[in-house]
Design a protein around this motif. Sequence first.
Motif, short mmCIF file in Angstrom:
data_model
loop_
_atom_site.label_atom_id
_atom_site.label_comp_id
_atom_site.label_asym_id
_atom_site.label_seq_id
_atom_site.Cartn_x
_atom_site.Cartn_y
_atom_site.Cartn_z
N MET A 1 0.84 -1.21 0.00
CA MET A 1 0.00 0.00 0.00
C MET A 1 0.87 1.26 0.00
O MET A 1 0.59 2.21 -0.73
CB MET A 1 -0.93 0.01 1.22
CG MET A 1 -1.98 -1.06 1.22
SD MET A 1 -3.30 -0.74 0.06
CE MET A 1 -3.97 0.78 0.69
N VAL A 2 1.90 1.25 0.79
CA VAL A 2 2.81 2.41 0.85
C VAL A 2 3.51 2.59 -0.50
O VAL A 2 3.58 3.70 -1.04
CB VAL A 2 3.84 2.26 2.00
CG1 VAL A 2 4.92 3.32 1.91
CG2 VAL A 2 3.13 2.31 3.35
N THR A 3 4.00 1.49 -1.06
CA THR A 3 4.66 1.54 -2.35
C THR A 3 3.72 2.09 -3.43
O THR A 3 4.10 2.97 -4.21
CB THR A 3 5.15 0.13 -2.76
OG1 THR A 3 6.03 -0.35 -1.76
CG2 THR A 3 5.87 0.16 -4.09
N GLY A 4 2.50 1.60 -3.45
CA GLY A 4 1.52 2.09 -4.41
C GLY A 4 1.19 3.56 -4.22
O GLY A 4 1.04 4.31 -5.19
N SER A 5 1.12 3.99 -2.97
CA SER A 5 0.84 5.40 -2.67
C SER A 5 1.95 6.31 -3.16
O SER A 5 1.70 7.39 -3.68
CB SER A 5 0.63 5.60 -1.17
OG SER A 5 -0.52 4.92 -0.74
N VAL A 6 3.18 5.87 -2.99
CA VAL A 6 4.32 6.66 -3.46
C VAL A 6 4.36 6.64 -5.00
O VAL A 6 4.57 7.67 -5.64
CB VAL A 6 5.65 6.14 -2.86
CG1 VAL A 6 6.85 6.81 -3.51
CG2 VAL A 6 5.66 6.36 -1.36
N TRP A 7 4.14 5.48 -5.60
CA TRP A 7 4.19 5.33 -7.05
C TRP A 7 3.14 6.21 -7.73
O TRP A 7 3.45 6.94 -8.68
CB TRP A 7 3.95 3.86 -7.41
CG TRP A 7 4.15 3.53 -8.87
CD1 TRP A 7 3.20 3.55 -9.84
CD2 TRP A 7 5.35 3.10 -9.49
NE1 TRP A 7 3.74 3.16 -11.04
CE2 TRP A 7 5.06 2.88 -10.85
CE3 TRP A 7 6.65 2.88 -9.04
CZ2 TRP A 7 6.01 2.46 -11.77
CZ3 TRP A 7 7.60 2.46 -9.94
CH2 TRP A 7 7.28 2.25 -11.29
N VAL B 1 -9.90 1.29 0.53
CA VAL B 1 -10.41 0.08 1.20
C VAL B 1 -10.27 -1.12 0.27
O VAL B 1 -9.79 -2.19 0.68
CB VAL B 1 -11.87 0.27 1.66
CG1 VAL B 1 -12.49 -1.05 2.10
CG2 VAL B 1 -11.95 1.30 2.78
N ILE B 2 -10.67 -0.94 -0.97
CA ILE B 2 -10.54 -2.01 -1.96
C ILE B 2 -9.07 -2.38 -2.15
O ILE B 2 -8.71 -3.57 -2.20
CB ILE B 2 -11.19 -1.61 -3.30
CG1 ILE B 2 -12.70 -1.53 -3.13
CG2 ILE B 2 -10.80 -2.58 -4.42
CD1 ILE B 2 -13.44 -0.89 -4.28
N ALA B 3 -8.19 -1.40 -2.23
CA ALA B 3 -6.76 -1.65 -2.39
C ALA B 3 -6.19 -2.40 -1.19
O ALA B 3 -5.36 -3.31 -1.35
CB ALA B 3 -6.01 -0.34 -2.61
N ALA B 4 -6.62 -2.05 0.01
CA ALA B 4 -6.12 -2.71 1.22
C ALA B 4 -6.55 -4.17 1.27
O ALA B 4 -5.74 -5.06 1.56
CB ALA B 4 -6.60 -1.96 2.46
N VAL B 5 -7.81 -4.43 0.98
CA VAL B 5 -8.30 -5.82 0.97
C VAL B 5 -7.57 -6.61 -0.12
O VAL B 5 -7.13 -7.75 0.10
CB VAL B 5 -9.83 -5.87 0.78
CG1 VAL B 5 -10.32 -7.30 0.54
CG2 VAL B 5 -10.53 -5.25 1.99
N SER B 6 -7.42 -6.01 -1.28
CA SER B 6 -6.71 -6.67 -2.38
C SER B 6 -5.26 -6.97 -2.01
O SER B 6 -4.74 -8.04 -2.33
CB SER B 6 -6.76 -5.80 -3.64
OG SER B 6 -8.08 -5.68 -4.10
N ALA B 7 -4.60 -6.03 -1.34
CA ALA B 7 -3.21 -6.23 -0.93
C ALA B 7 -3.10 -7.39 0.06
O ALA B 7 -2.17 -8.19 -0.01
CB ALA B 7 -2.64 -4.95 -0.33
#
Length: 137
Positions: free
Chosen positions: A22-28, A57-63
Amino acid sequence: MINVLAVDVNYLAILVAAIVSMVTGSVWYGPLFGKTWRQLVGKTEESVRKGAVQAMVIAAVSALVTAYVLAYISSYAQASTWQEGAVVGFWVWLGFVATTLLVHASFEDKPKNLYLLNVGSHLIEFVVMGAIIGAWV
């Protein structure tokens, strides 16, 4: 015969891998390539913010699901170091993510750079998640 239910996964490693993803995606999609991504998909900062809570929320569950499945596959592959975990992450990315996104990109007639941006993000996320999971066996 292999017992498909008898795999050991480290739930703390799964949680950490999902958070790091999630952190990586947020930075990207934020400071690194956020402006480019918004241009490629035709969104403004405001339109992205409006749907951010649901998307996160969807991204967190998916991660979490992705990290669990990657841990499951890593267990079968007997990846027991961060390097072996990273390799598993790479092969899972190549076989399932890069190819699936490529099929979508070819039918959706979207810019090639959007495919490269998205697949690059997933490459980093899968390799890092695999490394975390492999290191914590």
